[in-house]
Scaffold this motif. Sequence first.
Motif: not given
Length: 425
Positions: A19, A21, A268, A271-276, A278-279, A332
Amino acid sequence: MLTTLIILLLLVLLFTGLPLVFAIGTASLTYFYFSDINLALLTQRMTSSVDSFLILAIPFFFLAGELMNACKLTDRIINLAKVCVGHIHGGLAQVNIFASLIFSGMSGSPTADTTALGSVLIPAMKREGYPAPFSAAVTVASSMVGPMVPPSVSLVIYGTLANVSVGRLLLAGILPGLVIISTQMAFTYFYARYAKLPRYERASFPEVRTAFAQGFAALMFPVIIVSGILLGIFSPTEAAAVAVLYALCLGFIYKNVSLRDMLVAVTTTALGTARILSIIAVASAFSWIMVREGVPLAIANSISSISEDPLIALFLIVLMLLGVGLLMVASSAEIVLTPILVPVILQFGIDPVHFGVLMVFVLIIGGATPPVGVLLFIAQDIAKISHLQMVRAMLPFYVPLVLAIILLVCFPQISLFLPNLVFGD
């Protein structure tokens, strides 16, 4: 030498399927370790990049889009588009394109656009005699307008990373969005006349009035956001919160958003916010490394060795972004490249607002091109066609997309006219 090794390490980790991140984090940690830099600086760079009031707009806009989708306004949007453009050559294909413009004002996401509109319009187009591959292709191509029209999470992310006014960016995406839609509608018009595709009779005034009344709520969503920011009633972050409130009110008015729908929307969004975020955190550390090692300056010098003309430089950067979009998910790639490329374009005197709109659009095209092409897989599953059929059907639609890129590169006022009109030069 170390910089080259770090970039190679990042590429290897990405190609192994790690992944993003973790790949960026590992590469950054490796640099800090071998450069003998205090690791506390790494955590400082990561936390400071997401410790911002403006960045709260990202989860709010995410949640607003999810709630608007849960309001089940898709049929109302399609009916509104049908009375507006259904009589033009191409019929339901034109409706598909125009509906994407309206829907983008609700979700700001090409994925949501392709899924929600495609699940309704692709089967409908097939029933009316449109080829399945063509139906899927027009759905994917029209969804490219998703991140251009407010609310646009992609433009908010760019504004946060590039330290550019989000209000100017949201305004700057409106006219380019219209250009993207116009080029596709023009292409579909001539294709439909050649292929003799069906179209509808022109709608009567009562039908138009009814459709606008039913679709009024969806039309007002981006209007409230933009007008509120322009009138100084609220900031971009507060506008995002108001958008959530508006979506909740619509859900209660239409009585079609259940507690389960809200729970799914919140999950949703989380999860989407955590992904963005963290990146963004690890990408901030990685971009600091790139700037420290002079990578933006090296890129600028490389481009200058080819040409010092800003227009040529912008075309070269766009070609690079197209290549990156083929291999990376747009969000990303945007997070990683924005801090690196903004100093480059500033050296050439390119307006960062104009570049932000262009960058978001070019990268999102990667979602409609193999091998990543997430939107292709969504549409082909709905249309029940093979990947080869999907790719072949998309080939003609790259023509209006490339034409839109050329127009946006050559005429920056398309992006800058509205923000300069409202905020001044």
